[in-house]
Design a protein around this motif. Structure first.
Motif, short mmCIF file in Angstrom:
data_model
loop_
_atom_site.label_atom_id
_atom_site.label_comp_id
_atom_site.label_asym_id
_atom_site.label_seq_id
_atom_site.Cartn_x
_atom_site.Cartn_y
_atom_site.Cartn_z
N VAL A 1 139.11 -31.24 124.44
CA VAL A 1 137.81 -31.66 123.92
C VAL A 1 136.95 -30.44 123.61
O VAL A 1 136.31 -30.38 122.54
CB VAL A 1 137.11 -32.62 124.92
CG1 VAL A 1 135.65 -32.83 124.54
CG2 VAL A 1 137.85 -33.95 124.97
N ALA A 2 136.94 -29.46 124.48
CA ALA A 2 136.16 -28.24 124.23
C ALA A 2 136.66 -27.54 122.96
O ALA A 2 135.86 -27.07 122.14
CB ALA A 2 136.24 -27.30 125.43
N PHE A 3 137.96 -27.45 122.80
CA PHE A 3 138.54 -26.83 121.60
C PHE A 3 138.11 -27.58 120.34
O PHE A 3 137.64 -26.97 119.37
CB PHE A 3 140.07 -26.80 121.70
CG PHE A 3 140.74 -26.47 120.40
CD1 PHE A 3 140.72 -25.18 119.90
CD2 PHE A 3 141.37 -27.46 119.66
CE1 PHE A 3 141.33 -24.87 118.69
CE2 PHE A 3 141.98 -27.17 118.45
CZ PHE A 3 141.95 -25.87 117.96
N LEU A 4 138.26 -28.90 120.35
CA LEU A 4 137.93 -29.68 119.16
C LEU A 4 136.43 -29.61 118.85
O LEU A 4 136.04 -29.52 117.68
CB LEU A 4 138.40 -31.12 119.31
CG LEU A 4 139.92 -31.29 119.32
CD1 LEU A 4 140.30 -32.73 119.66
CD2 LEU A 4 140.53 -30.86 117.99
N ARG A 5 135.60 -29.63 119.86
CA ARG A 5 134.16 -29.50 119.63
C ARG A 5 133.83 -28.11 119.07
O ARG A 5 132.99 -27.97 118.19
CB ARG A 5 133.38 -29.77 120.90
CG ARG A 5 133.35 -31.25 121.24
CD ARG A 5 132.56 -31.55 122.48
NE ARG A 5 132.52 -32.98 122.71
CZ ARG A 5 132.28 -33.54 123.89
NH1 ARG A 5 132.03 -32.77 124.95
NH2 ARG A 5 132.27 -34.84 124.00
N GLY A 6 134.50 -27.10 119.58
CA GLY A 6 134.31 -25.75 119.06
C GLY A 6 134.73 -25.65 117.61
O GLY A 6 134.05 -25.01 116.79
N MET A 7 135.86 -26.25 117.26
CA MET A 7 136.33 -26.24 115.87
C MET A 7 135.35 -27.00 114.97
O MET A 7 135.05 -26.57 113.85
CB MET A 7 137.73 -26.86 115.77
CG MET A 7 138.81 -26.05 116.45
SD MET A 7 138.99 -24.38 115.79
CE MET A 7 139.88 -24.74 114.29
N THR A 8 134.83 -28.12 115.47
CA THR A 8 133.86 -28.90 114.71
C THR A 8 132.62 -28.06 114.44
O THR A 8 132.12 -28.01 113.31
CB THR A 8 133.48 -30.18 115.49
OG1 THR A 8 134.66 -30.97 115.67
CG2 THR A 8 132.42 -31.00 114.75
N GLN A 9 132.14 -27.38 115.46
CA GLN A 9 130.97 -26.52 115.31
C GLN A 9 131.24 -25.38 114.33
O GLN A 9 130.40 -25.06 113.48
CB GLN A 9 130.52 -25.97 116.67
CG GLN A 9 129.25 -25.15 116.60
CD GLN A 9 128.05 -25.97 116.12
OE1 GLN A 9 127.94 -27.16 116.38
NE2 GLN A 9 127.16 -25.32 115.39
N ALA A 10 132.42 -24.77 114.42
CA ALA A 10 132.76 -23.68 113.51
C ALA A 10 132.75 -24.16 112.07
O ALA A 10 132.23 -23.46 111.17
CB ALA A 10 134.14 -23.11 113.87
N LEU A 11 133.28 -25.34 111.81
CA LEU A 11 133.30 -25.88 110.45
C LEU A 11 131.90 -26.23 109.96
O LEU A 11 131.56 -25.98 108.79
CB LEU A 11 134.23 -27.09 110.36
CG LEU A 11 135.71 -26.79 110.49
CD1 LEU A 11 136.51 -28.08 110.53
CD2 LEU A 11 136.19 -25.90 109.36
N ARG A 12 131.08 -26.78 110.85
CA ARG A 12 129.71 -27.10 110.46
C ARG A 12 128.93 -25.84 110.13
O ARG A 12 128.18 -25.79 109.14
CB ARG A 12 129.02 -27.90 111.56
CG ARG A 12 129.50 -29.32 111.62
CD ARG A 12 128.71 -30.16 112.58
NE ARG A 12 129.20 -31.52 112.50
CZ ARG A 12 129.33 -32.33 113.54
NH1 ARG A 12 129.00 -31.90 114.75
NH2 ARG A 12 129.81 -33.54 113.40
N GLU A 13 129.08 -24.80 110.95
CA GLU A 13 128.40 -23.54 110.69
C GLU A 13 128.88 -22.94 109.37
O GLU A 13 128.08 -22.41 108.59
CB GLU A 13 128.62 -22.56 111.84
CG GLU A 13 127.87 -22.94 113.08
CD GLU A 13 128.23 -22.10 114.29
OE1 GLU A 13 129.02 -21.12 114.16
OE2 GLU A 13 127.73 -22.41 115.39
N TYR A 14 130.17 -23.02 109.11
CA TYR A 14 130.72 -22.50 107.86
C TYR A 14 130.13 -23.28 106.67
O TYR A 14 129.71 -22.67 105.68
CB TYR A 14 132.25 -22.63 107.85
CG TYR A 14 132.87 -22.22 106.55
CD1 TYR A 14 133.04 -20.88 106.22
CD2 TYR A 14 133.25 -23.18 105.62
CE1 TYR A 14 133.59 -20.50 105.01
CE2 TYR A 14 133.81 -22.81 104.40
CZ TYR A 14 133.98 -21.46 104.10
OH TYR A 14 134.52 -21.11 102.91
#
Length: 167
Positions: free
Chosen positions: A150-163
């Protein structure tokens, strides 16, 4: 070529068993995304509707399950489409028997869009088996492993949103 991805990392190329663990994770995630896209296409095809129509049904069914009312303006905002496009979408969904327009219970000037019971049953039948299979995989992980995922997927989600916000 993406300058943020090291040359020869294998991420954008055919699978390579010799890649480093982070690249292997990204390759697995890419494989999951490809399977998810294909699954959504198959679902749309089996239900005879487009991506936006299916997404609208998802939002409407979620709102109904939460006991919330959704009007055309709400749907337009969630889908990021114009009010004219929303009207056409609702017209299609009404004509196909997936939703109905009803008067708002407290505002006589407004309408709410309500998915039909048949739509709920159709979506459950169409997606139920897939969701059961996915849940069975998720249930194989320990609580600690699940927290890491869950932490990984939330981190990936945040990275994509920031991008996305930066472009």
């Amino acid at each position: 070529m993406d300058t943020d991805t090291p040359a020869g990392s294998g991420y954008w190329y055919a699978p390579d068993e010799r890649v480093d663990p982070p690249t292997a994770v990204l390759q697995a995630l890419r494989g999951y995304r490809a399977a998810e896209v294909e699954s959504r296409r198959s679902t749309r095809d089996s239900m005879g509707m487009g991506e936006t129509d299916l997404l609208a049904l998802r939002y409407l069914l979620r709102a109904e399950a939460a006991g919330e009312r959704m009007g055309p303006k709400d749907l337009s905002r969630l889908l990021g489409i114009t009010t004219a496009s929303t009207t056409s979408l609702i017209d299609r969904l009404v004509a196909s028997g997936h939703v109905r327009r009803e008067p708002h219970p407290t505002d006589r000037r407004a309408l709410v869009i309500v998915p039909t019971a048949e739509t709920d049953a159709e979506v459950r039948a169409t997606l139920g088996q897939m969701h059961r299979k996915m849940l069975a995989v998720a249930e194989t992980f320990s609580p600690e492993e699940s927290r890491v995922i869950v932490a990984f997927l939330r981190g990936m989600t945040q990275a994509l949103r920031e991008y996305s916000e930066g472009h």
